[in-house]
Motif scaffolding. Structure first.
Motif, PDB file in Angstrom:
ATOM      1  N   ARG A 187      72.863  10.782  43.274  1.00 17.45           N
ATOM      2  CA  ARG A 187      73.723   9.228  43.255  1.00 17.45           C
ATOM      3  C   ARG A 187      72.684   8.367  42.518  1.00 17.45           C
ATOM      4  N   MET A 188      71.329   8.448  42.706  1.00 17.74           N
ATOM      5  CA  MET A 188      70.441   7.581  42.227  1.00 17.74           C
ATOM      6  C   MET A 188      70.380   7.692  40.667  1.00 17.74           C
ATOM      7  N   GLU A 189      70.185   8.962  40.274  1.00 18.10           N
ATOM      8  CA  GLU A 189      70.070   9.322  38.701  1.00 18.10           C
ATOM      9  C   GLU A 189      71.552   8.990  38.126  1.00 18.10           C
ATOM     10  N   ILE A 190      72.475   9.252  38.593  1.00 17.58           N
ATOM     11  CA  ILE A 190      73.968   9.024  37.911  1.00 17.58           C
ATOM     12  C   ILE A 190      74.048   7.423  37.799  1.00 17.58           C
ATOM     13  N   LEU A 191      73.606   6.480  38.960  1.00 18.82           N
ATOM     14  CA  LEU A 191      73.772   5.340  38.620  1.00 18.82           C
ATOM     15  C   LEU A 191      73.021   4.538  37.762  1.00 18.82           C
ATOM     16  N   THR A 192      71.612   5.176  37.762  1.00 16.32           N
ATOM     17  CA  THR A 192      70.472   4.712  36.734  1.00 16.32           C
ATOM     18  C   THR A 192      70.817   4.913  35.268  1.00 16.32           C
ATOM     19  N   PHE A 193      71.117   6.207  35.291  1.00 18.95           N
ATOM     20  CA  PHE A 193      70.920   6.790  34.072  1.00 18.95           C
ATOM     21  C   PHE A 193      72.433   7.008  33.282  1.00 18.95           C
ATOM     22  N   GLY A 194      73.384   7.814  33.944  1.00 21.51           N
ATOM     23  CA  GLY A 194      74.678   7.786  33.479  1.00 21.51           C
ATOM     24  C   GLY A 194      75.452   6.482  33.333  1.00 21.51           C
ATOM     25  N   TRP A 195      75.720   6.100  34.635  1.00 24.65           N
ATOM     26  CA  TRP A 195      76.608   4.818  34.893  1.00 24.65           C
ATOM     27  C   TRP A 195      76.080   3.724  33.905  1.00 24.65           C
ATOM     28  N   TRP A 196      74.782   3.438  34.399  1.00 26.30           N
ATOM     29  CA  TRP A 196      74.286   2.058  33.376  1.00 26.30           C
ATOM     30  C   TRP A 196      74.219   2.242  32.132  1.00 26.30           C
ATOM     31  N   ASN A 197      73.885   3.454  31.433  1.00 25.02           N
ATOM     32  CA  ASN A 197      73.899   3.375  30.170  1.00 25.02           C
ATOM     33  C   ASN A 197      75.268   3.439  29.533  1.00 25.02           C
ATOM     34  N   CYS A 198      76.129   4.075  30.153  1.00 27.24           N
ATOM     35  CA  CYS A 198      77.594   4.050  29.681  1.00 27.24           C
ATOM     36  C   CYS A 198      78.129   2.759  29.660  1.00 27.24           C
ATOM     37  N   VAL A 199      77.882   1.994  30.961  1.00 28.82           N
ATOM     38  CA  VAL A 199      78.614   0.525  30.704  1.00 28.82           C
ATOM     39  C   VAL A 199      77.586  -0.439  29.629  1.00 28.82           C
ATOM     40  N   ASN A 200      76.315  -0.396  29.598  1.00 27.78           N
ATOM     41  CA  ASN A 200      75.442  -1.058  28.853  1.00 27.78           C
ATOM     42  C   ASN A 200      75.769  -1.107  27.509  1.00 27.78           C
ATOM     43  N   ALA A 201      76.475   0.171  26.944  1.00 29.81           N
ATOM     44  CA  ALA A 201      76.625   0.476  25.783  1.00 29.81           C
ATOM     45  C   ALA A 201      78.125  -0.428  25.252  1.00 29.81           C
ATOM     46  N   GLU A 202      78.828  -0.870  26.507  1.00 31.47           N
ATOM     47  CA  GLU A 202      80.245  -1.500  26.190  1.00 31.47           C
ATOM     48  C   GLU A 202      79.634  -2.971  26.001  1.00 31.47           C
ATOM     49  N   ILE A 203      78.606  -3.515  26.156  1.00 35.93           N
ATOM     50  CA  ILE A 203      78.293  -5.254  26.127  1.00 35.93           C
ATOM     51  C   ILE A 203      77.639  -5.332  24.885  1.00 35.93           C
ATOM     52  N   ARG A 204      78.333  -6.375  24.245  1.00 35.40           N
ATOM     53  CA  ARG A 204      78.181  -6.765  22.975  1.00 35.40           C
ATOM     54  C   ARG A 204      77.103  -7.853  23.104  1.00 35.40           C
ATOM     55  N   ARG A 205      76.109  -7.716  22.071  1.00 38.03           N
ATOM     56  CA  ARG A 205      74.864  -8.584  22.230  1.00 38.03           C
ATOM     57  C   ARG A 205      75.185  -9.635  21.198  1.00 38.03           C
ATOM     58  N   PRO A 206      74.380 -10.690  21.289  1.00 35.42           N
ATOM     59  CA  PRO A 206      74.390 -11.558  20.422  1.00 35.42           C
ATOM     60  C   PRO A 206      73.570 -10.986  19.219  1.00 35.42           C
ATOM     61  N   ASP A 207      73.745 -11.746  17.872  1.00 34.30           N
ATOM     62  CA  ASP A 207      73.020 -11.066  16.634  1.00 34.30           C
ATOM     63  C   ASP A 207      71.595 -11.078  17.004  1.00 34.30           C
ATOM     64  N   GLU A 208      70.932  -9.780  17.095  1.00 30.46           N
ATOM     65  CA  GLU A 208      69.467 -10.183  17.442  1.00 30.46           C
ATOM     66  C   GLU A 208      68.628  -9.456  16.218  1.00 30.46           C
ATOM     67  N   LYS A 209      69.263  -9.177  15.191  1.00 32.60           N
ATOM     68  CA  LYS A 209      68.771  -8.236  13.958  1.00 32.60           C
ATOM     69  C   LYS A 209      68.228  -8.863  12.759  1.00 32.60           C
ATOM     70  N   GLY A 210      67.453 -10.080  12.889  1.00 32.71           N
ATOM     71  CA  GLY A 210      66.899 -10.768  11.856  1.00 32.71           C
ATOM     72  C   GLY A 210      67.697 -12.021  11.244  1.00 32.71           C
ATOM     73  N   ARG A 211      69.073 -11.867  11.746  1.00 27.88           N
ATOM     74  CA  ARG A 211      70.022 -13.136  10.969  1.00 27.88           C
ATOM     75  C   ARG A 211      69.708 -14.363  11.713  1.00 27.88           C
ATOM     76  N   PRO A 212      69.371 -14.526  13.209  1.00 29.46           N
ATOM     77  CA  PRO A 212      69.203 -15.832  13.566  1.00 29.46           C
ATOM     78  C   PRO A 212      68.097 -16.756  13.097  1.00 29.46           C
ATOM     79  N   GLU A 213      66.987 -15.808  12.618  1.00 26.39           N
ATOM     80  CA  GLU A 213      66.012 -16.686  11.949  1.00 26.39           C
ATOM     81  C   GLU A 213      66.673 -17.306  10.492  1.00 26.39           C
ATOM     82  N   GLU A 214      67.439 -16.500   9.865  1.00 20.83           N
ATOM     83  CA  GLU A 214      68.047 -16.757   8.637  1.00 20.83           C
ATOM     84  C   GLU A 214      69.131 -18.004   8.825  1.00 20.83           C
TER      85      GLU A 214
END
Length: 244
Positions: A200-227
């Motif tokens: 249960r611990m490993e499924i929640l920490t690695f499988g579940w968490w990584n799966c859902v985290n991949a669905e979260i769109r983050r703000p532009d953090e790849k150099g464009r904010p400075e520009e």
């Protein structure tokens, strides 16, 4: 006389424009800059807040590290749903009320930050609760494929849980620099009397968490904010840079 009047009007207008030029000092990862901006367009507060939104983004992000466990003994010390509720409420209010420059890029950046904050909160809250009640995963309303994959085996337990655990572990091995070590630890834990807790611990920490985290769109953090931040100014000059 008319020509002189025109010149005076022009000079007065130019002086008025110059009077509205203000200075703003800021820095990126390596340099300190001094910029000038038109005080009729932005206020110093708006610029400071926009800079904070970009550079101090952690002030408007959930603290999620203690929402998952890497050791069985860590489970007892996970965040509580109540503490996550309080943190989200405080940060969401602060972010919504943050007065930034009124330009499309930064308005979209702030909106993306708000959306990510809410989704991180929902993920962390559901993950914490799922240690006792796996049906809590259904509270995540933006990652159906993850809920459908992980919630049923976590709820059913038994062989279904162990089967999913093996799948998650094999996926972890494929991405790990030391897959053999991951495999050995897995085999050791499957032989343990606590294997269902480990599963249960490993499924929640690695499988579940990584799966859902991949669905979260983050703000532009790849150099464009400075520009885009530099575009807010009339001029920008470097005052100091760290040597490489």
């Amino acid at each position: 006389m008319k020509k002189l009047t025109v010149i005076l009007v022009f000079l007065l207008a130019a002086n008025a424009a110059l009077a509205q030029l203000k200075k703003f000092t800021w820095e990126d990862w390596t340099c300190v800059y001094e910029s000038t901006y038109d005080g009729r367009i932005y206020t110093e507060r708006q610029l400071k807040n926009t800079y904070a939104l970009w550079k101090a983004g952690g002030d408007y992000a959930m603290e999620t590290f203690e929402a998952t466990a890497f050791k069985l003994e860590d489970i007892a010390n996970l965040r509580t749903a109540a503490s996550l509720d309080a943190e989200y409420k405080e940060k969401a209010v602060a972010l919504k009320n943050l007065e930034i420059v009124n330009v499309p890029y930064w308005k979209e950046y702030k909106a993306a930050k708000l959306a990510a904050l809410e989704r991180d909160y929902l993920l962390a809250r559901a993950s914490v609760k799922a240690n006792e009640n796996p049906s809590a995963l259904g509270e995540v309303n933006f990652a159906d494929r993850c809920v459908q994959r992980f919630a049923p085996p976590l709820t059913a337990g038994g062989d279904d849980l162990l089967k999913l655990w093996r799948e998650v572990n094999e996926e972890s091995r494929a991405k790990n620099a030391s897959p053999e070590n991951v495999r050995k630890e897995f085999e050791s834990r499957t032989a343990s009397a606590d294997r269902f807790k480990y599963a249960r611990m490993e499924i929640l920490t690695f499988g579940w968490w990584n799966c859902v985290n991949a669905e979260i769109r983050r703000p532009d953090e790849k150099g464009r904010p400075e520009e885009h931040f530099k575009k807010l100014f009339k001029t920008t000059k470097k005052n100091y840079c760290d040597e490489p």
